[in-house]
Design a protein around this motif. Structure first.
Motif, PDB file in Angstrom:
ATOM      1  N   GLU A 114       0.208  -1.426   0.107  1.00 34.21           N
ATOM      2  CA  GLU A 114      -0.154  -0.155   0.016  1.00 34.21           C
ATOM      3  C   GLU A 114       0.632   0.892   0.016  1.00 34.21           C
ATOM      4  O   GLU A 114       1.128   1.830   0.550  1.00 34.21           O
ATOM      5  CB  GLU A 114      -0.734   0.116   1.558  1.00 34.21           C
ATOM      6  N   TYR A 115       0.410   1.687  -0.924  1.00 28.59           N
ATOM      7  CA  TYR A 115       1.206   3.667  -0.793  1.00 28.59           C
ATOM      8  C   TYR A 115      -0.090   4.183  -1.365  1.00 28.59           C
ATOM      9  O   TYR A 115      -1.434   4.299  -0.925  1.00 28.59           O
ATOM     10  CB  TYR A 115       1.520   3.862  -2.367  1.00 28.59           C
ATOM     11  N   LYS A 116       0.035   5.753  -0.404  1.00 26.44           N
ATOM     12  CA  LYS A 116      -1.192   6.991  -0.351  1.00 26.44           C
ATOM     13  C   LYS A 116      -1.726   6.868  -2.263  1.00 26.44           C
ATOM     14  O   LYS A 116      -2.650   6.683  -1.672  1.00 26.44           O
ATOM     15  CB  LYS A 116       0.451   8.204  -0.466  1.00 26.44           C
ATOM     16  N   ASN A 117      -1.537   6.824  -2.797  1.00 29.05           N
ATOM     17  CA  ASN A 117      -1.785   6.589  -3.973  1.00 29.05           C
ATOM     18  C   ASN A 117      -2.371   5.671  -5.088  1.00 29.05           C
ATOM     19  O   ASN A 117      -2.719   5.838  -6.139  1.00 29.05           O
ATOM     20  CB  ASN A 117      -1.729   7.589  -5.277  1.00 29.05           C
ATOM     21  N   PHE A 118      -1.965   4.866  -4.474  1.00 27.62           N
ATOM     22  CA  PHE A 118      -1.340   3.359  -5.309  1.00 27.62           C
ATOM     23  C   PHE A 118      -1.779   1.734  -4.148  1.00 27.62           C
ATOM     24  O   PHE A 118      -0.691   2.052  -3.383  1.00 27.62           O
ATOM     25  CB  PHE A 118       0.026   3.478  -6.109  1.00 27.62           C
ATOM     26  N   ILE A 119      -2.321   1.248  -4.778  1.00 26.31           N
ATOM     27  CA  ILE A 119      -2.370  -0.564  -4.115  1.00 26.31           C
ATOM     28  C   ILE A 119      -1.734  -1.574  -5.074  1.00 26.31           C
ATOM     29  O   ILE A 119      -2.943  -1.423  -5.977  1.00 26.31           O
ATOM     30  CB  ILE A 119      -3.614  -0.241  -2.668  1.00 26.31           C
ATOM     31  N   LEU A 120      -1.288  -2.455  -4.555  1.00 26.34           N
ATOM     32  CA  LEU A 120      -0.986  -3.708  -5.140  1.00 26.34           C
ATOM     33  C   LEU A 120      -1.588  -4.229  -4.515  1.00 26.34           C
ATOM     34  O   LEU A 120      -1.688  -4.233  -3.233  1.00 26.34           O
ATOM     35  CB  LEU A 120       0.675  -3.666  -5.566  1.00 26.34           C
ATOM     36  N   ASN A 121      -2.515  -5.223  -5.233  1.00 22.19           N
ATOM     37  CA  ASN A 121      -3.189  -5.531  -4.163  1.00 22.19           C
ATOM     38  C   ASN A 121      -3.664  -7.826  -4.845  1.00 22.19           C
ATOM     39  O   ASN A 121      -4.066  -7.802  -5.863  1.00 22.19           O
ATOM     40  CB  ASN A 121      -5.111  -4.886  -4.522  1.00 22.19           C
ATOM     41  N   ASP A 122      -3.407  -8.471  -3.970  1.00 23.29           N
ATOM     42  CA  ASP A 122      -3.459  -9.630  -3.982  1.00 23.29           C
ATOM     43  C   ASP A 122      -2.540 -10.069  -5.284  1.00 23.29           C
ATOM     44  O   ASP A 122      -3.357 -10.447  -5.833  1.00 23.29           O
ATOM     45  CB  ASP A 122      -5.194 -10.018  -3.847  1.00 23.29           C
ATOM     46  N   VAL A 123      -2.102  -9.557  -6.090  1.00 16.31           N
ATOM     47  CA  VAL A 123      -0.828  -9.900  -6.768  1.00 16.31           C
ATOM     48  C   VAL A 123      -0.561 -11.027  -6.434  1.00 16.31           C
ATOM     49  O   VAL A 123       0.331 -11.959  -5.745  1.00 16.31           O
ATOM     50  CB  VAL A 123      -0.278  -9.116  -6.845  1.00 16.31           C
ATOM     51  N   SER A 124      -0.821 -12.322  -7.645  1.00 13.73           N
ATOM     52  CA  SER A 124      -0.163 -13.836  -7.678  1.00 13.73           C
ATOM     53  C   SER A 124       0.655 -14.137  -8.498  1.00 13.73           C
ATOM     54  O   SER A 124      -0.770 -14.114  -9.380  1.00 13.73           O
ATOM     55  CB  SER A 124      -1.558 -14.738  -6.624  1.00 13.73           C
ATOM     56  N   PHE A 125       1.485 -14.849  -9.045  1.00  7.47           N
ATOM     57  CA  PHE A 125       1.108 -15.876 -10.026  1.00  7.47           C
ATOM     58  C   PHE A 125       2.774 -16.899  -9.601  1.00  7.47           C
ATOM     59  O   PHE A 125       3.499 -16.366  -9.128  1.00  7.47           O
ATOM     60  CB  PHE A 125       1.634 -14.748 -11.046  1.00  7.47           C
ATOM     61  N   GLU A 126       2.766 -17.574 -10.893  1.00  9.32           N
ATOM     62  CA  GLU A 126       3.938 -18.115 -10.832  1.00  9.32           C
ATOM     63  C   GLU A 126       4.441 -18.211 -11.756  1.00  9.32           C
ATOM     64  O   GLU A 126       4.028 -18.239 -12.606  1.00  9.32           O
ATOM     65  CB  GLU A 126       4.008 -19.852 -10.487  1.00  9.32           C
ATOM     66  N   LEU A 127       6.338 -18.795 -11.231  1.00 14.92           N
ATOM     67  CA  LEU A 127       7.062 -18.146 -12.977  1.00 14.92           C
ATOM     68  C   LEU A 127       7.094 -19.907 -12.669  1.00 14.92           C
ATOM     69  O   LEU A 127       8.530 -20.316 -12.133  1.00 14.92           O
ATOM     70  CB  LEU A 127       7.947 -17.733 -13.167  1.00 14.92           C
ATOM     71  N   LYS A 128       7.821 -20.468 -14.337  1.00 14.20           N
ATOM     72  CA  LYS A 128       7.892 -22.005 -14.338  1.00 14.20           C
ATOM     73  C   LYS A 128       9.219 -22.054 -15.427  1.00 14.20           C
ATOM     74  O   LYS A 128       9.442 -21.079 -16.316  1.00 14.20           O
ATOM     75  CB  LYS A 128       7.016 -22.695 -14.529  1.00 14.20           C
ATOM     76  N   SER A 129      10.493 -23.271 -14.642  1.00 18.67           N
ATOM     77  CA  SER A 129      11.337 -22.795 -16.018  1.00 18.67           C
ATOM     78  C   SER A 129      10.778 -22.849 -17.249  1.00 18.67           C
ATOM     79  O   SER A 129       9.489 -23.379 -18.124  1.00 18.67           O
ATOM     80  CB  SER A 129      12.277 -23.897 -15.085  1.00 18.67           C
ATOM     81  N   GLY A 130      11.604 -22.414 -17.946  1.00 22.34           N
ATOM     82  CA  GLY A 130      11.775 -22.954 -20.382  1.00 22.34           C
ATOM     83  C   GLY A 130      10.768 -21.481 -20.069  1.00 22.34           C
ATOM     84  O   GLY A 130      10.498 -21.665 -21.861  1.00 22.34           O
ATOM     85  N   HIS A 131      10.102 -21.241 -19.536  1.00 16.54           N
ATOM     86  CA  HIS A 131       9.445 -19.572 -19.592  1.00 16.54           C
ATOM     87  C   HIS A 131       9.666 -18.591 -19.980  1.00 16.54           C
ATOM     88  O   HIS A 131      10.677 -17.800 -18.949  1.00 16.54           O
ATOM     89  CB  HIS A 131       7.870 -19.694 -19.211  1.00 16.54           C
ATOM     90  N   ILE A 132       8.918 -17.445 -20.501  1.00 13.54           N
ATOM     91  CA  ILE A 132       9.183 -15.868 -20.570  1.00 13.54           C
ATOM     92  C   ILE A 132       8.228 -15.512 -20.871  1.00 13.54           C
ATOM     93  O   ILE A 132       7.182 -15.929 -21.372  1.00 13.54           O
ATOM     94  CB  ILE A 132       9.781 -15.686 -22.400  1.00 13.54           C
ATOM     95  N   TYR A 133       7.864 -14.930 -19.404  1.00 10.60           N
ATOM     96  CA  TYR A 133       7.012 -14.198 -19.024  1.00 10.60           C
ATOM     97  C   TYR A 133       6.430 -12.284 -19.441  1.00 10.60           C
ATOM     98  O   TYR A 133       7.657 -11.970 -19.357  1.00 10.60           O
ATOM     99  CB  TYR A 133       6.402 -14.760 -17.460  1.00 10.60           C
ATOM    100  N   GLY A 134       5.630 -12.351 -20.475  1.00 10.64           N
ATOM    101  CA  GLY A 134       5.883 -10.611 -20.200  1.00 10.64           C
ATOM    102  C   GLY A 134       4.417 -10.243 -19.175  1.00 10.64           C
ATOM    103  O   GLY A 134       3.995 -10.660 -19.380  1.00 10.64           O
ATOM    104  N   PHE A 135       5.300  -9.238 -18.547  1.00 11.38           N
ATOM    105  CA  PHE A 135       4.385  -8.322 -17.580  1.00 11.38           C
ATOM    106  C   PHE A 135       3.472  -7.623 -18.109  1.00 11.38           C
ATOM    107  O   PHE A 135       4.581  -6.405 -18.329  1.00 11.38           O
ATOM    108  CB  PHE A 135       5.102  -8.555 -16.181  1.00 11.38           C
ATOM    109  N   VAL A 136       2.900  -7.041 -18.350  1.00 10.00           N
ATOM    110  CA  VAL A 136       2.471  -6.254 -19.242  1.00 10.00           C
ATOM    111  C   VAL A 136       0.870  -5.125 -18.701  1.00 10.00           C
ATOM    112  O   VAL A 136       0.405  -6.043 -17.921  1.00 10.00           O
ATOM    113  CB  VAL A 136       1.341  -6.484 -20.708  1.00 10.00           C
ATOM    114  N   GLY A 137       1.256  -3.790 -18.652  1.00 10.73           N
ATOM    115  CA  GLY A 137      -0.094  -3.331 -18.070  1.00 10.73           C
ATOM    116  C   GLY A 137       0.915  -1.864 -18.670  1.00 10.73           C
ATOM    117  O   GLY A 137       1.500  -0.925 -18.838  1.00 10.73           O
TER     118      GLY A 137
END
Lengths: 243, 288
Positions: B14-37
């Motif tokens: 939590e920040y004053k103007n922003f909340i990163l909320n309940d973020v969950s994910f897994e990274l598996k070997s051999g993969h390239i994950y695009g994190f987009v937003g």
């Protein structure tokens, strides 16, 4: 230890571009110190009462030389401590601190390295103090003159420890920008404290070995305690730092 | 060891103007994950949380089957992190930087570093500040690659790169995974077209929350898109619409990929970038 060595190397190489100005300032400190030592001796001799004994005259000369050189003994460590701030400032500017923490260099390693770097950058300041102290000793005839200048150098080491650890704590707590401002304020108190100790030592410690030893070693021990305490405080602050 | 390299579980910051909320994910070997937003969606905050640059209000990050706090210095070196700008003393020559890093890391491959420099035509006798933006970006990634990282976390690494440099960069990342399938990459960008070439998976984040996470293939197989004029839109079966965007007299529509919708006139496959834009900027049709 290996990681500390790597980070120290970075800070030393980074400081290279400021080396010329650093050396120049320390040469100025040394020249001013020697000039103050010589001129205070000449002045004291000129106004001296012929009825005063040779030993008392020598003590008086030593006192006046040391008091004149408080300027160098105290300002030079203050300048030395700015080296730590500069190193923090560069790390923040180039994001190296973020890179280091994210890449697995522990925060404890980073703080310990900065503490070591802080001590390292105070070395030139100490060398200036040694030169000035030697000049003072050579010019004087007091039987305990070498003990006196040794004690002055020990007080100087105490001052260096305080200045560098205060710089560390402000930079870790507040970052280099805010830290610089607060460090300037704290430095004034540091100068007053260290100057006061020198003044006290010159007044009652020079001709009394017991008092002199108590003042010197007392201050040195307190300085070591402050430095260790501030190191742990800095560590605590840096462990909680958000990037 | 399982094939999960990194696990992020319900993290919250939590920040004053922003909340990163309940973020969950897994990274598996051999993969390239695009994190987009979008800018400000929480990509960098998530990456900072993963790499221990910020503390968490809630949740847990584990890597290599260990809680992040229990990772040893050697484990931590297996995570390579780069910011969007070079995070090295820029007033030093690259050869000196190599000397510093050789001393600061336990598992640094100096030969590989110089090989990459030669491959990318980066002069080791130049100061970092003298390099172009593209060269700096390459140097940044080369530094991460050379301490035998198993997981690369790259925060907007392609910012400011020209198309040729982007292409070289993508090849470098693909080769990194192909050389050793026990590795994974999480790469953030707000420009999906950069990532579509190399990413096997996508994680979409919006306003601090994960809105979609799946393989590129599954994401693209989930949806179709088509463009309708206003008249067609009004007569279109509204229940079919996942999201829509009005553009002038026309309306772009995101629909589910099913047998019925596939037969519609003008329907096209939706690419990851289209889907993200629809999910973020598109409207849900509400019948009232």
């Amino acid at each position: 230890m290996k990681k500390i060595k790597g980070l120290l190397l970075k800070d030393i190489l980074q400081s290279k571009s400021y080396l010329f100005i650093y050396i120049f300032v320390y040469v100025i400190f040394a020249v001013v110190g020697i000039f103050l030592a010589i001129s205070s001796k000449s002045g004291t001799e000129y106004f001296n009462d012929p009825n005063v004994s040779e030993e008392s005259l020598a003590i008086g000369l030593l006192q006046s030389s040391i008091l004149s050189c408080i300027f160098v003994f105290c300002l030079s460590p203050m300048y030395a401590a700015s080296g730590i701030t500069l190193s923090f400032q560069q790390d923040e500017k180039w994001n190296f601190d973020k890179f280091a923490v994210a890449s697995g260099i522990s925060r404890k390693t980073i703080v310990t390295e900065k503490f070591c770097f802080g001590l390292l950058v105070t070395l030139p300041s100490f060398i200036v103090s040694v030169i000035v102290a030697i000049v003072i000793a050579i010019m004087n005839t007091y039987s305990l003159k070498y003990l006196v200048v040794l004690y002055c150098l020990l007080i100087n080491i105490g001052g260096l420890l305080i200045h560098s650890s205060v710089a560390l704590v402000f930079n870790t707590f507040l970052g280099s920008v805010k830290g610089r401002v607060w460090l300037s304020i704290a430095t004034i108190f540091g100068l007053l404290l260290e100057g006061g100790i020198f003044y006290f030592y010159a007044g009652v410690g020079i001709n009394n070995v017991l008092y002199g030893s108590l003042i010197t070693f007392g201050f040195l021990l307190i300085s070591i305690g402050i430095a260790i305490g501030l190191y742990f405080l800095s560590l605590k602050a840096y462990l909680n730092k958000e990037f | 060891m399982s094939d999960t390299i990194l696990k992020v579980e319900n993290i919250k910051k939590e920040y004053k103007n922003f909340i990163l909320n309940d973020v969950s994910f897994e990274l598996k070997s051999g993969h390239i994950y695009g994190f987009v937003g979008e800018n400000g969606s929480g990509k960098s905050t998530t990456m900072k949380a993963i790499t221990g640059l910020i503390s968490l209000n809630q949740g847990k990050v584990s890597a290599f089957d260990k809680d992040f706090k229990e990772l040893t210095s050697d484990d931590r070196e297996k995570i390579g992190f780069t910011l969007d700008e070079v995070s090295l003393p820029q007033n030093l020559k690259i050869s000196l930087i190599n000397t510093i890093l050789k001393n600061a890391f336990n598992h640094r491959d100096e030969d590989l570093f110089f090989k990459y420099l030669a491959d990318f035509n980066i002069d080791k006798d130049k100061k970092v500040v003298e390099l172009s933006k593209g060269m700096k970006a390459k140097l940044n990634i080369v530094i991460s690659l050379c301490h035998n990282a198993s997981l690369l976390i790259l925060d907007e690494p392609m910012n400011g790169l020209d198309p040729i440099a982007r292409d070289e960069f993508c090849t470098l990342l693909s080769d990194f995974i192909e050389e050793n399938n026990d590795r994974a990459i999480l790469i953030s960008s707000h420009i999906i077209s950069d990532l579509e070439k190399i990413c096997s998976d996508f994680i979409f984040i919006h306003k601090g929350e994960i809105i979609l996470e799946d393989s590129k293939k599954n994401i693209e197989n989930q949806f179709l898109k088509l463009t309708l004029d206003n008249e067609e839109f009004n007569s279109f079966g509204k229940k079919k619409i996942v999201r829509f965007k009005k553009i002038g007299q026309n309306c772009d529509v995101l629909i589910e990929n099913n047998e019925e919708n596939k037969t519609l006139k003008g329907v096209k496959p939706a690419e990851a970038e289209d889907i993200l834009i629809f999910l973020i900027k598109g409207k849900k049709y509400e019948e009232n």
